[in-house]
Design a protein around this motif. Structure first.
Motif, PDB file in Angstrom:
ATOM      1  N   ILE A  99       0.634  -0.596  -0.269  1.00 29.26           N
ATOM      2  CA  ILE A  99      -0.179  -0.450   0.031  1.00 29.26           C
ATOM      3  C   ILE A  99       1.067   1.531  -0.059  1.00 29.26           C
ATOM      4  N   LYS A 100      -0.073   2.306  -0.686  1.00 25.40           N
ATOM      5  CA  LYS A 100       1.161   3.546  -0.572  1.00 25.40           C
ATOM      6  C   LYS A 100       1.094   4.501   0.476  1.00 25.40           C
ATOM      7  N   PHE A 101       1.896   4.840   1.063  1.00 24.82           N
ATOM      8  CA  PHE A 101       2.074   5.733   2.382  1.00 24.82           C
ATOM      9  C   PHE A 101       2.894   6.792   1.590  1.00 24.82           C
ATOM     10  N   GLU A 102       2.455   8.066   1.742  1.00 20.62           N
ATOM     11  CA  GLU A 102       3.770   9.205   1.775  1.00 20.62           C
ATOM     12  C   GLU A 102       4.602   8.778   0.500  1.00 20.62           C
ATOM     13  N   GLY A 103       4.297   8.788  -0.789  1.00 21.49           N
ATOM     14  CA  GLY A 103       4.965   7.797  -1.643  1.00 21.49           C
ATOM     15  C   GLY A 103       5.557   7.046  -1.719  1.00 21.49           C
ATOM     16  N   MET A 104       5.579   6.054  -0.759  1.00 15.38           N
ATOM     17  CA  MET A 104       6.648   4.698  -0.446  1.00 15.38           C
ATOM     18  C   MET A 104       5.438   3.716  -0.875  1.00 15.38           C
ATOM     19  N   ASP A 105       5.747   2.432  -1.443  1.00 18.29           N
ATOM     20  CA  ASP A 105       5.491   1.126  -1.118  1.00 18.29           C
ATOM     21  C   ASP A 105       5.666   0.429  -0.123  1.00 18.29           C
ATOM     22  N   ILE A 106       4.500  -0.228   1.007  1.00 11.83           N
ATOM     23  CA  ILE A 106       4.897  -0.303   2.037  1.00 11.83           C
ATOM     24  C   ILE A 106       4.234  -2.019   2.204  1.00 11.83           C
ATOM     25  N   PRO A 107       4.974  -2.774   2.252  1.00 15.15           N
ATOM     26  CA  PRO A 107       4.071  -4.123   2.590  1.00 15.15           C
ATOM     27  C   PRO A 107       2.956  -4.089   3.656  1.00 15.15           C
ATOM     28  N   HIS A 108       1.681  -4.676   3.497  1.00 15.83           N
ATOM     29  CA  HIS A 108       1.103  -5.299   4.360  1.00 15.83           C
ATOM     30  C   HIS A 108       0.475  -6.439   4.434  1.00 15.83           C
ATOM     31  N   ARG A 147      -4.297   6.265  13.578  1.00 13.56           N
ATOM     32  CA  ARG A 147      -3.757   4.999  12.690  1.00 13.56           C
ATOM     33  C   ARG A 147      -2.440   5.735  11.186  1.00 13.56           C
ATOM     34  N   LYS A 148      -3.878   5.950  10.597  1.00 16.13           N
ATOM     35  CA  LYS A 148      -3.243   6.171   9.399  1.00 16.13           C
ATOM     36  C   LYS A 148      -2.430   6.984   9.866  1.00 16.13           C
ATOM     37  N   ARG A 149      -2.395   8.070  10.477  1.00 11.02           N
ATOM     38  CA  ARG A 149      -1.652   9.161   9.954  1.00 11.02           C
ATOM     39  C   ARG A 149      -0.642   9.210  10.523  1.00 11.02           C
ATOM     40  N   GLU A 150      -0.940   8.553  11.792  1.00 13.31           N
ATOM     41  CA  GLU A 150       0.507   7.935  12.797  1.00 13.31           C
ATOM     42  C   GLU A 150       1.779   7.687  11.899  1.00 13.31           C
ATOM     43  N   LEU A 151       1.290   5.898  10.610  1.00 16.99           N
ATOM     44  CA  LEU A 151       2.186   5.461  10.336  1.00 16.99           C
ATOM     45  C   LEU A 151       2.819   6.688   8.916  1.00 16.99           C
ATOM     46  N   GLN A 152       1.299   7.822   8.136  1.00 16.73           N
ATOM     47  CA  GLN A 152       2.210   8.857   7.404  1.00 16.73           C
ATOM     48  C   GLN A 152       3.506   9.755   8.098  1.00 16.73           C
ATOM     49  N   THR A 153       2.968  10.154   9.663  1.00 14.30           N
ATOM     50  CA  THR A 153       3.958  10.145   9.805  1.00 14.30           C
ATOM     51  C   THR A 153       5.108   9.608  10.379  1.00 14.30           C
ATOM     52  N   HIS A 154       4.632   8.840  10.392  1.00 13.81           N
ATOM     53  CA  HIS A 154       6.245   7.867  10.476  1.00 13.81           C
ATOM     54  C   HIS A 154       7.177   7.369   9.674  1.00 13.81           C
ATOM     55  N   ILE A 155       6.728   7.176   8.426  1.00 14.56           N
ATOM     56  CA  ILE A 155       7.055   7.414   7.428  1.00 14.56           C
ATOM     57  C   ILE A 155       7.855   8.602   6.428  1.00 14.56           C
ATOM     58  N   LYS A 156       6.460   9.518   6.859  1.00 18.78           N
ATOM     59  CA  LYS A 156       7.809  11.028   6.482  1.00 18.78           C
ATOM     60  C   LYS A 156       8.906  11.685   7.358  1.00 18.78           C
ATOM     61  N   LEU A 157       8.525  10.946   8.641  1.00 18.38           N
ATOM     62  CA  LEU A 157       9.893  11.252   9.159  1.00 18.38           C
ATOM     63  C   LEU A 157      10.745  10.480   9.474  1.00 18.38           C
ATOM     64  N   ASN A 158      11.049   9.192   8.937  1.00 21.76           N
ATOM     65  CA  ASN A 158      11.913   8.650   8.839  1.00 21.76           C
ATOM     66  C   ASN A 158      12.591   9.243   7.284  1.00 21.76           C
ATOM     67  N   LYS A 159      12.434   9.458   5.979  1.00 22.20           N
ATOM     68  CA  LYS A 159      12.774  10.110   5.098  1.00 22.20           C
ATOM     69  C   LYS A 159      13.097  11.074   5.378  1.00 22.20           C
ATOM     70  N   ALA A 160      12.673  12.104   6.542  1.00 25.33           N
ATOM     71  CA  ALA A 160      13.927  12.829   6.891  1.00 25.33           C
ATOM     72  C   ALA A 160      14.964  12.936   7.668  1.00 25.33           C
ATOM     73  N   PHE A 178      14.262  11.013  18.932  1.00 22.93           N
ATOM     74  CA  PHE A 178      12.739  10.546  19.501  1.00 22.93           C
ATOM     75  C   PHE A 178      12.512   9.447  18.974  1.00 22.93           C
ATOM     76  N   ILE A 179      11.352   8.381  19.806  1.00 23.52           N
ATOM     77  CA  ILE A 179      10.427   7.790  19.280  1.00 23.52           C
ATOM     78  C   ILE A 179       9.171   7.324  19.315  1.00 23.52           C
ATOM     79  N   ASP A 180       8.234   6.761  18.836  1.00 22.84           N
ATOM     80  CA  ASP A 180       6.367   6.717  18.555  1.00 22.84           C
ATOM     81  C   ASP A 180       6.122   8.128  18.493  1.00 22.84           C
ATOM     82  N   TYR A 181       5.718   7.762  17.388  1.00 23.79           N
ATOM     83  CA  TYR A 181       5.021   9.577  16.432  1.00 23.79           C
ATOM     84  C   TYR A 181       3.407   9.320  16.561  1.00 23.79           C
ATOM     85  N   GLU A 182       3.313   8.461  17.217  1.00 17.33           N
ATOM     86  CA  GLU A 182       1.554   8.141  17.411  1.00 17.33           C
ATOM     87  C   GLU A 182       0.782   9.389  17.655  1.00 17.33           C
ATOM     88  N   TYR A 183       0.905  10.239  18.400  1.00 14.79           N
ATOM     89  CA  TYR A 183       0.464  11.813  18.448  1.00 14.79           C
ATOM     90  C   TYR A 183       1.157  12.955  17.528  1.00 14.79           C
TER      91      TYR A 183
END
Length: 351
Positions: free
Chosen positions: A5-14, A82-95, A230-235
């Protein structure tokens, strides 16, 4: 069966299943790491929102090869997008601010481990550690893209819809937070609205991406290279920088054993905030940091410490109703709201 599935322009296994146990997690690991034959698993204790399991092959020499499985807490979708949490985590990984996401599930996801030690009420004050925390927060605030308006009031307004009108049964301890034994949802809403009115009257509050949950367990110190993660970006979301800092200072008191005598002194906060501002100003080319800059942010941070107490007080009320984790959320909420009222006269008029 895995698909992407696509998150932040990346294909993530689901994998379209719900995982409930550490053993089920091992089955997912076999898909992700087919060359791992002697998988060791570990339960990470201390979380009060989710369950966390870790997996690593016995032949791996580097702990950073570990894969973590986060299983969402019961009904936490009522407080966390939870969808936004994943988007945030992936965005922060890219950054460069978060570990990679390896696979998503119906009720959680798998992601990379960050090696190091979580902070304690002692280590967070260490002269070799707290300046790195201040600089790291400034880097996150200054570098991560954001959109939308601050979430403080809209988020809590939404959460308040799930709060019962009166605090009875296991929530009865909340009735006494003001000392008169009659505290209820309407009173809590009045406090939230008063904070919001104060905030919207300000014109100089810095806004951007915030972690919003920098308690000690969400800050990892790598002693080998003396770095902070920093870890756990769910909020994580757009918010006031002063909220992120004020919330962090409130967390000096701890979670499992809370002691608000550990809240940092005015002098300490000034040192910390000056380090933060120098890093932020350099990053944003804002010129020298003045005493006025420091004093102004110090005042804002004290006010937003009150906001953090209300935030986690409301969160704890909802968690006490929904969570299956063995933690006394009602009493934790009582402590947060009592501290809000204890400090309200000192901090409310700081801005």
């Amino acid at each position: 069966l895995l698909y992407t599935i696509k998150f932040e322009g990346m294909d993530i296994p689901h994998k379209d299943i719900s995982v409930r146990s550490i053993t089920q997690g091992e089955e997912i690991i076999s898909f992700l790491q087919p060359d791992w034959y002697l998988v060791k698993s570990k339960v990470f204790n201390g979380g009060i929102t989710n369950q966390i399991f870790g997996y690593i092959d016995d032949t791996c020499k580097d702990k950073s090869d570990m894969i973590l499985l986060r299983i969402y807490g019961n009904k936490t979708e009522f407080i966390i997008d939870r969808k936004r949490e994943l988007q945030t985590h992936i965005k922060l990984n890219k950054a460069g601010f978060a570990s990679p996401v390896y696979c998503t599930l119906k009720n959680g996801y798998l992601y990379g481990f960050v090696d190091g030690s979580t902070l304690t009420t002692e280590s967070v004050r260490c002269p070799k550690v707290y300046p790195i925390i201040a600089k790291s927060m400034a880097g996150m605030h200054g570098n991560v893209e954001y959109s939308g308006e601050p979430i403080f009031y809209p988020k809590l307004e939404t959460w308040m819809r799930q709060v019962p009108d009166y605090f009875t049964d296991k929530l009865e301890c909340l009735q006494s937070v003001t000392g008169n034994g009659t505290f209820c949802k309407a009173d809590l809403m009045d406090e939230l609205n008063a904070l919001h009115s104060k905030i919207v009257s300000q014109t100089d509050l810095l806004v951007g991406f915030c972690h919003n949950d920098l308690l000690l367990e969400n800050i990892i110190h790598n002693t080998v290279n003396n770095s902070i993660s920093f870890i756990d970006y769910e909020y994580g979301d757009t918010n006031y920088f002063a909220f992120d800092i004020g919330n962090h200072f409130a967390e000096y008191a701890g979670v499992q054993s809370v002691d608000y005598n550990l809240y940092p002194s005015d002098e300490y906060q000034k040192w910390w905030i000056e380090i933060y501002l120098k890093e932020f100003h350099e990053l944003k080319n804002l010129g020298p940091v003045t005493d006025e800059h420091v004093d102004n942010l110090c005042r804002q941070v004290k006010f937003f410490t009150l906001c953090a107490h209300v935030w986690w007080g409301i969160w704890a009320i909802i968690q006490s109703i929904n969570s299956e984790i063995d933690f006394d959320y009602a009493d934790y909420g009582r402590m947060r709201l009592e501290e809000y009222f204890n400090q309200k006269n000192r901090f409310f008029n700081e801005i």
